[in-house]
Design an enzyme around this catalytic site. Sequence first.
Site, PDB file in Angstrom:
ATOM      1  N   ALA A   1       0.993  -1.007   0.178  1.00 46.38           N
ATOM      2  CA  ALA A   1      -0.048  -0.331  -0.097  1.00 46.38           C
ATOM      3  C   ALA A   1       0.830   1.780  -0.395  1.00 46.38           C
ATOM      4  CB  ALA A   1      -0.945  -0.185   1.254  1.00 46.38           C
ATOM      5  N   LYS A   2       0.657   2.241  -0.283  1.00 45.01           N
ATOM      6  CA  LYS A   2       1.076   4.195  -0.510  1.00 45.01           C
ATOM      7  C   LYS A   2      -0.119   5.138   0.043  1.00 45.01           C
ATOM      8  CE  LYS A   2       5.138   5.142  -0.746  1.00 45.01           C
ATOM      9  NZ  LYS A   2       6.286   4.260   0.575  1.00 45.01           N
ATOM     10  N   GLY A   3       0.421   5.541   0.542  1.00 37.12           N
ATOM     11  CA  GLY A   3      -0.654   7.404   0.784  1.00 37.12           C
ATOM     12  C   GLY A   3       0.180   8.383   0.413  1.00 37.12           C
TER      13      GLY A   3
ATOM     14  N   ASP B   1       7.363   8.041   5.462  1.00 33.10           N
ATOM     15  CA  ASP B   1       8.346   8.329   4.519  1.00 33.10           C
ATOM     16  C   ASP B   1       8.506   9.440   3.702  1.00 33.10           C
ATOM     17  OD1 ASP B   1       7.909   8.687   0.854  1.00 33.10           O
ATOM     18  OD2 ASP B   1       8.313   6.069   1.476  1.00 33.10           O
TER      19      ASP B   1
END
Length: 425
Positions: A114-116, A155
């Site tokens: 996943a990533k945001g 991140d």
Amino acid sequence: MTELLDDRPTLTTPSPLDDARGQLADAIAVLELGQGMFDLLAAPRRELTVSIPLRRDDGTVEILTGHRVQHNYSRGPAKGGLRYSPHVDLNEVRALAMWMTWKCALLDVPYGGAKGGIAIDPRLYSQAELERVTRRYTSEIMPLIGPSHDIPAPDIGTDEQTMAWMMDTYSVNTGHTVLGVVTGKPISLGGSHGRASATSRGVVHVALQALDYLKIRREGASAAVQGFGKVGRGATRFLWEAGLRIEAVGDQYGAIRADNGIDVAALEAHVDATGTVVGFAGADPIDAAHLLELDVDLLVPAAIEGVLHAGNAAQVRARLIVEGANGPTTTEADGILNARGVTVVPDILANAGGVIVSYFEWVQANQAYWWTEDQVEARLSERMIGAWQHVVNHATARGLTLRAAATSLAVQRVAEAHRQRGLYP
């Protein structure tokens, strides 16, 4: 906060999502899995785009845009960082989420990818404003996240304080403290020893193995590191402590070089005082783009994606590239570097230390039992070196580049999980 160094190529260069899908297509071809499996793995399972209204400190209201993409969760809960950068867009987040899937599978961590991201330059906002942004974003994506659903982590542009705000917002809304909803938290709030330096340590574990593989003597080997944030700074120090000569370092403000080597401890003190490597008395200034083209044994791009591209790959003179950032090498650059005999250790292997120790943090939080830093480091080293050897053996046996070997191993594990679970009618 991590630096937002930007040495991106022109708009004609393929996007990170193009590169990610191209790498998947190559792996599908190697594995002979067919178009159907490519289509299945190329498409994110879930995506959410949210508006984030922010009341600025001066009373004005600004609307920001945030994303959360869950690429795949066939092997476990989704896992991936949260990025604050003005360059964030949905396709970038899709690419990063896909790479995260392969990273988790390659290291045999029971997560999907996943990533945001939020399109924001955190340098232009106060701490109070960033807290409001984080809490509103967390509340908007709450239906997707949770310790058994999707676990964010820091991140670019985010840090352990960001994770503390996310954990608190989620916990307040669920009525009890949920330590496992994020990783990369402060130690005082259930974070893991060794998490802050895990990505950097993982990069260096693999870099040292790669130097040995290429028969480059570690002691005195020359290195250049692009990026001096949460990954690049630690990698620079750990390489220096391992005996390498750090000839050049760059950040978003510029770059410096010293042919006889940079005193990294002195550089860290300078950065702590000034916020940048620029102006360090123990080195000379150089053009930031030139750092990537220096004649060194090891180059570590540890900033953002796409910095090695068709326009500069032919000028790269490093014998070994170890990707500290996600997607720093475009597909075209990969081909050029491979043809010139440059060894590239791919991001899904090289910078996987962060997700490994994030997994350790999640396990500790779920058990309410914390390990010592020595235990964390020993387990991280074992995982990284084992994965390196697995990829090298596969590349040798199949005649593949390290990237093709790593991606095909990861895709094979995810595809097998899909097959075993089957398709829900």
